[in-house]
Design a protein around this motif. Structure first.
Motif, PDB file in Angstrom:
ATOM      1  N   LYS A 284       0.814  -1.221   0.000  1.00  0.00           N
ATOM      2  CA  LYS A 284       0.000   0.000   0.000  1.00  0.00           C
ATOM      3  C   LYS A 284       0.848   1.272   0.000  1.00  0.00           C
ATOM      4  N   ASP A 285       2.097   1.177   0.433  1.00  0.00           N
ATOM      5  CA  ASP A 285       2.966   2.338   0.470  1.00  0.00           C
ATOM      6  C   ASP A 285       3.609   2.535  -0.902  1.00  0.00           C
ATOM      7  N   LYS A 286       3.043   3.420  -1.692  1.00  0.00           N
ATOM      8  CA  LYS A 286       3.492   3.610  -3.071  1.00  0.00           C
ATOM      9  C   LYS A 286       4.862   4.280  -3.153  1.00  0.00           C
ATOM     10  N   THR A 287       5.344   4.852  -2.072  1.00  0.00           N
ATOM     11  CA  THR A 287       6.676   5.463  -2.109  1.00  0.00           C
ATOM     12  C   THR A 287       7.772   4.409  -2.237  1.00  0.00           C
ATOM     13  N   ARG A 288       7.427   3.162  -1.967  1.00  0.00           N
ATOM     14  CA  ARG A 288       8.421   2.091  -2.055  1.00  0.00           C
ATOM     15  C   ARG A 288       8.639   1.607  -3.492  1.00  0.00           C
ATOM     16  N   PHE A 289       7.745   2.002  -4.398  1.00  0.00           N
ATOM     17  CA  PHE A 289       7.872   1.576  -5.785  1.00  0.00           C
ATOM     18  C   PHE A 289       8.821   2.506  -6.543  1.00  0.00           C
ATOM     19  N   PRO A 290       9.604   1.972  -7.500  1.00  0.00           N
ATOM     20  CA  PRO A 290       9.768   0.547  -7.778  1.00  0.00           C
ATOM     21  C   PRO A 290      10.615  -0.134  -6.706  1.00  0.00           C
ATOM     22  N   PHE A 291      10.249  -1.339  -6.376  1.00  0.00           N
ATOM     23  CA  PHE A 291      11.004  -2.070  -5.364  1.00  0.00           C
ATOM     24  C   PHE A 291      12.398  -2.430  -5.863  1.00  0.00           C
ATOM     25  N   TYR A 292      12.492  -2.743  -7.159  1.00  0.00           N
ATOM     26  CA  TYR A 292      13.768  -3.104  -7.775  1.00  0.00           C
ATOM     27  C   TYR A 292      13.960  -2.252  -9.024  1.00  0.00           C
ATOM     28  N   TYR A 293      15.189  -1.908  -9.320  1.00  0.00           N
ATOM     29  CA  TYR A 293      15.491  -1.330 -10.621  1.00  0.00           C
ATOM     30  C   TYR A 293      15.256  -2.392 -11.696  1.00  0.00           C
ATOM     31  N   LYS A 294      14.912  -1.952 -12.893  1.00  0.00           N
ATOM     32  CA  LYS A 294      14.596  -2.884 -13.970  1.00  0.00           C
ATOM     33  C   LYS A 294      15.732  -3.874 -14.210  1.00  0.00           C
ATOM     34  N   GLU A 295      16.976  -3.387 -14.060  1.00  0.00           N
ATOM     35  CA  GLU A 295      18.135  -4.256 -14.280  1.00  0.00           C
ATOM     36  C   GLU A 295      18.215  -5.400 -13.275  1.00  0.00           C
ATOM     37  N   HIS A 296      17.533  -5.253 -12.140  1.00  0.00           N
ATOM     38  CA  HIS A 296      17.683  -6.223 -11.040  1.00  0.00           C
ATOM     39  C   HIS A 296      16.368  -6.917 -10.681  1.00  0.00           C
ATOM     40  N   GLU A 297      15.323  -6.773 -11.483  1.00  0.00           N
ATOM     41  CA  GLU A 297      13.984  -7.112 -11.006  1.00  0.00           C
ATOM     42  C   GLU A 297      13.617  -8.586 -11.073  1.00  0.00           C
ATOM     43  N   GLN A 298      14.362  -9.408 -11.826  1.00  0.00           N
ATOM     44  CA  GLN A 298      14.030 -10.832 -11.802  1.00  0.00           C
ATOM     45  C   GLN A 298      15.245 -11.688 -12.132  1.00  0.00           C
ATOM     46  N   ALA A 299      15.221 -12.893 -11.556  1.00  0.00           N
ATOM     47  CA  ALA A 299      16.400 -13.766 -11.569  1.00  0.00           C
ATOM     48  C   ALA A 299      16.813 -14.198 -12.961  1.00  0.00           C
ATOM     49  N   GLY A 300      15.883 -14.214 -13.906  1.00  0.00           N
ATOM     50  CA  GLY A 300      16.209 -14.671 -15.257  1.00  0.00           C
ATOM     51  C   GLY A 300      17.258 -13.835 -15.943  1.00  0.00           C
ATOM     52  N   SER A 301      17.376 -12.567 -15.567  1.00  0.00           N
ATOM     53  CA  SER A 301      18.312 -11.679 -16.254  1.00  0.00           C
ATOM     54  C   SER A 301      19.255 -10.914 -15.326  1.00  0.00           C
ATOM     55  N   SER A 302      18.910 -10.786 -14.055  1.00  0.00           N
ATOM     56  CA  SER A 302      19.668  -9.878 -13.185  1.00  0.00           C
ATOM     57  C   SER A 302      21.100 -10.342 -12.939  1.00  0.00           C
ATOM     58  N   TYR A 303      21.292 -11.629 -12.659  1.00  0.00           N
ATOM     59  CA  TYR A 303      22.641 -12.108 -12.360  1.00  0.00           C
ATOM     60  C   TYR A 303      23.547 -11.976 -13.588  1.00  0.00           C
ATOM     61  N   SER A 304      23.036 -12.371 -14.758  1.00  0.00           N
ATOM     62  CA  SER A 304      23.843 -12.274 -15.967  1.00  0.00           C
ATOM     63  C   SER A 304      24.157 -10.820 -16.292  1.00  0.00           C
ATOM     64  N   TYR A 305      23.197  -9.920 -16.034  1.00  0.00           N
ATOM     65  CA  TYR A 305      23.437  -8.500 -16.265  1.00  0.00           C
ATOM     66  C   TYR A 305      24.583  -8.001 -15.381  1.00  0.00           C
ATOM     67  N   LEU A 306      24.540  -8.336 -14.111  1.00  0.00           N
ATOM     68  CA  LEU A 306      25.578  -7.882 -13.187  1.00  0.00           C
ATOM     69  C   LEU A 306      26.937  -8.475 -13.532  1.00  0.00           C
ATOM     70  N   LEU A 307      26.957  -9.763 -13.859  1.00  0.00           N
ATOM     71  CA  LEU A 307      28.219 -10.406 -14.200  1.00  0.00           C
ATOM     72  C   LEU A 307      28.796  -9.835 -15.491  1.00  0.00           C
ATOM     73  N   GLU A 308      27.925  -9.508 -16.439  1.00  0.00           N
ATOM     74  CA  GLU A 308      28.399  -8.887 -17.674  1.00  0.00           C
ATOM     75  C   GLU A 308      29.001  -7.507 -17.392  1.00  0.00           C
ATOM     76  N   ARG A 309      28.330  -6.715 -16.547  1.00  0.00           N
ATOM     77  CA  ARG A 309      28.845  -5.394 -16.205  1.00  0.00           C
ATOM     78  C   ARG A 309      30.195  -5.488 -15.487  1.00  0.00           C
ATOM     79  N   LEU A 310      30.378  -6.565 -14.733  1.00  0.00           N
ATOM     80  CA  LEU A 310      31.615  -6.732 -13.961  1.00  0.00           C
ATOM     81  C   LEU A 310      32.696  -7.471 -14.721  1.00  0.00           C
ATOM     82  N   HIS A 311      32.362  -7.949 -15.919  1.00  0.00           N
ATOM     83  CA  HIS A 311      33.261  -8.837 -16.666  1.00  0.00           C
ATOM     84  C   HIS A 311      34.614  -8.197 -16.955  1.00  0.00           C
ATOM     85  N   GLU A 312      34.634  -6.908 -17.240  1.00  0.00           N
ATOM     86  CA  GLU A 312      35.883  -6.231 -17.560  1.00  0.00           C
ATOM     87  C   GLU A 312      36.598  -5.696 -16.311  1.00  0.00           C
ATOM     88  N   LEU A 313      35.922  -5.757 -15.174  1.00  0.00           N
ATOM     89  CA  LEU A 313      36.460  -5.172 -13.946  1.00  0.00           C
ATOM     90  C   LEU A 313      37.058  -6.214 -13.005  1.00  0.00           C
TER      91      LEU A 313
END
Length: 336
Positions: A284-313
């Motif tokens: 009910k507390d709409k100030t909490r939305f969005p709960f997750y950034y789009k890049e992190h919102e579901q397991a199907g893509s979030s881990y691969s996204y983070l690992l790709e961003r960190l791949h060169e680092l």
């Protein structure tokens, strides 16, 4: 173009609330990715090989009944013919990491009010803990509190330390191969837990299953440096939390900064994932939305996204440790 190897690493995630969703939400469906970021298809797509399933309870009358529903839901998932399989030994964990299209699962207890309500005899709480272990096969970790204080100590929104019952629960966990989780303690409770473990020479591993670093984003759910260093010293785990509220309320790249901060401050062998996916459509507390950034919102893509961003680092070894090896080695060590 071939994708970097990092994108398809196995993943171990230390915290989600899928059991709450399946037990508590009318019409819940473990295949509905639009409802919860750790739905079964997302776990498969994200190559999650072990997902820790929290048994969460608020501190209120009925908390133990609420936890029992989730306990039984875990058993129901175990007995069903689906993509989830219970993991209760080091050998089963190794098998889960190697098995395609399957996700291993193990339970944890988020808030000890789920085993012992405020007015219960403590001995009843110990019996309920044993019942969860009997039903689910393993309990990987337990947190004494959630946001507020209870009979065991102070949660994140409290300044209270440990109580007599909190010390007695720690004593009960000695040698049981169940970790104590710091993600929902007050700072005072975290210090008291560590002091009691040391004073009584208790054999209890320590972790923060789904917490980030307070110097990067100042929130009471994130770890201060002194607790971070104690977890590292004790060969524990620190699971990176994907919730916007604990990452940074304006910068999605702050999650990368949390990871890099941990690596720069001695957590290379401790850092892992603890995404903290849960159902929030009824919030009910709409100030909490969005709960997750789009890049992190579901397991199907979030881990691969983070690992790709960190791949060169990061080095390949650092990426593997973050993705699964740190968690794997920790679990194998405390279960052996």
């Amino acid at each position: 173009m071939n994708q970097p190897t990092a994108l398809r690493l196995p993943i171990i995630d230390m915290h989600c609330d899928l059991l709450v969703y399946l037990s508590d939400v009318p019409g819940a469906d473990m295949s509905k990715v639009e409802d919860i970021g750790c739905a079964a298809p997302a776990l498969t797509e994200g190559n999650v090989k072990l997902q820790v399933m929290a048994i969460y309870s608020p501190t209120e009358v009925g908390s133990t009944r609420y936890a029992a529903l989730q306990r039984d839901m875990f058993r129901q998932l175990t007995d069903s013919d689906n993509s989830l399989t219970a993991v209760g030994s080091a050998a089963q964990l190794q098998e889960a990491i190697q098995q395609p299209a399957k996700t291993g699962m193990v339970v944890a207890i988020e808030n000890a009010s789920g085993i012992c309500e405020q007015s219960d005899e403590l001995e009843e709480g110990f019996k309920r803990l044993e019942k969860i272990i009997e039903t689910c096969g393993r309990v990987l970790y337990i947190s004494l509190t959630h946001h507020n204080e209870n009979r065991f100590g102070g949660g994140n929104n409290s300044t209270k330390g440990i109580t007599r019952d909190g010390r007695m629960l720690l004593d009960y966990l000695h040698g049981r191969r169940i970790a104590i989780d710091m993600s929902h303690t007050s700072d005072a409770l975290a210090v008291d837990i560590l002091n009691h473990i040391d004073q009584e020479r208790l054999d209890i591993p320590v972790i923060a299953s789904h917490s980030n670093f307070r110097p990067i984003w100042h929130h009471e759910r994130n770890l201060p440096d002194e607790i971070t260093q104690e977890i590292i010293l004790r060969k524990g785990l620190i699971g990176m939390n994907f919730l916007r509220k604990f990452v940074h309320t304006e910068d999605p790249d702050a999650l990368l900064h949390h990871i890099q901060y941990g690596l720069a401050n001695g957590a290379e062998d401790a850092i892992c994932f603890g995404a903290d996916y849960f159902y929030f459509a009824d919030e009910k507390d709409k100030t909490r939305f969005p709960f997750y950034y789009k890049e992190h919102e579901q397991a199907g893509s979030s881990y691969s996204y983070l690992l790709e961003r960190l791949h060169e680092l990061l080095s390949p070894e650092q990426l593997q440790k973050l993705a699964y090896k740190n968690a794997q080695h920790f679990i194998e060590r405390i279960w052996s």
